[in-house]
Design an enzyme around this catalytic site. Structure first.
Site, PDB file in Angstrom:
ATOM      1  CB  SER A 110     -30.000 -18.643  21.234  1.00 16.73           C
ATOM      2  OG  SER A 110     -28.814 -17.895  21.395  1.00 16.73           O
ATOM      3  CE1 TYR A 123     -28.004 -22.404  25.093  1.00 17.42           C
ATOM      4  CE2 TYR A 123     -27.122 -20.829  23.510  1.00 17.42           C
ATOM      5  CZ  TYR A 123     -28.053 -21.171  24.463  1.00 17.42           C
ATOM      6  OH  TYR A 123     -29.059 -20.282  24.774  1.00 17.42           O
TER       7      TYR A 123
END
Length: 215
Positions: A110, A123
């Site tokens: 990501s 995350y």
């Protein structure tokens, strides 16, 4: 196809078969090493070898009241899937590819693996770790002709985005191309990284963000 979602896995296999390909589904929890071991037993028993691995399993629990809470249990759950899941699969796949002197691994990370995201310590840390694992594996297995890269997308129009309740219009405003990514945008990039067209690329975190990081 390997996933916790048996119905979704069966649907994907059906799509592959309708397109003229062959496939099979294995139910697996990538965060559990024993489950991954069974997955690779099934894969290696049903195929002549192993050429490509795409690590795409991920969860994001830091939404709503959870956002920014810095909960240890959240870090544990996210780390188990987002980092250890990829680690378990790479640990099984890379020696097989090394012995065959070829192979490609794509880890779906990501843009959160390259920058910080407010309110998402678990995350963000997990995606940074996945980029780090990608680079280490590229160095270690490159001499055997095995390439390992990461995809670093920003927002993608998926169920995960819908669950988070994020204002899509606000996201689009931060993307110079005027839209957020569709799953096909990410799939095309993964396909390219697994193909001979990217034969001299390894250890690279490929950003797919519609120009968002250009700001």
């Amino acid at each position: 196809m390997a996933d916790l979602d048996a119905a979704g896995g069966a649907d994907t296999v059906a799509l592959i078969e309708r397109g003229g390909g062959c496939g099979f589904f294995v139910a697996v929890d990538v965060g559990r090493e024993a489950s991954v071991a069974l997955l690779f037993e099934a894969v290696l028993a049903g195929a002549a070898g192993l050429d490509i691995l795409v690590n795409n399993a991920a969860i994001d629990l830091e939404v709503g009241e959870e956002a920014g809470a810095w909960r240890s249990e959240t870090m544990d759950r996210v780390w188990r899937v987002n980092v250890m899941g990829a680690f378990h699969c790479m640990r099984r796949a890379l020696p097989v590819m090394e012995a065959r002197r070829r192979g490609a691994v794509v880890n779906v990370a990501s843009t959160a693996g390259l920058t910080g995201v407010r309110g998402k310590p678990a995350y963000t840390a997990a995606k940074h770790a996945l980029v780090g694992l990608t680079r280490v594996a590229a160095i270690q297995y490159g001499p055997a002709g095995v390439r390992v890269n990461a995809l670093c997308p920003s927002a993608i129009r998926t169920d995960m985005l819908a669950i988070q309740g994020i204002d899509e219009a606000a996201l689009i405003a931060n993307h110079p191309l005027g839209r957020i990514a569709d799953p096909g945008d990410i799939a095309d990039a993964a396909f390219w990284l697994c193909s001979d067209q990217s034969r001299h690329i390894t250890g690279h975190p490929l950003v797919i963000d519609g120009g968002r990081s250009a700001y």
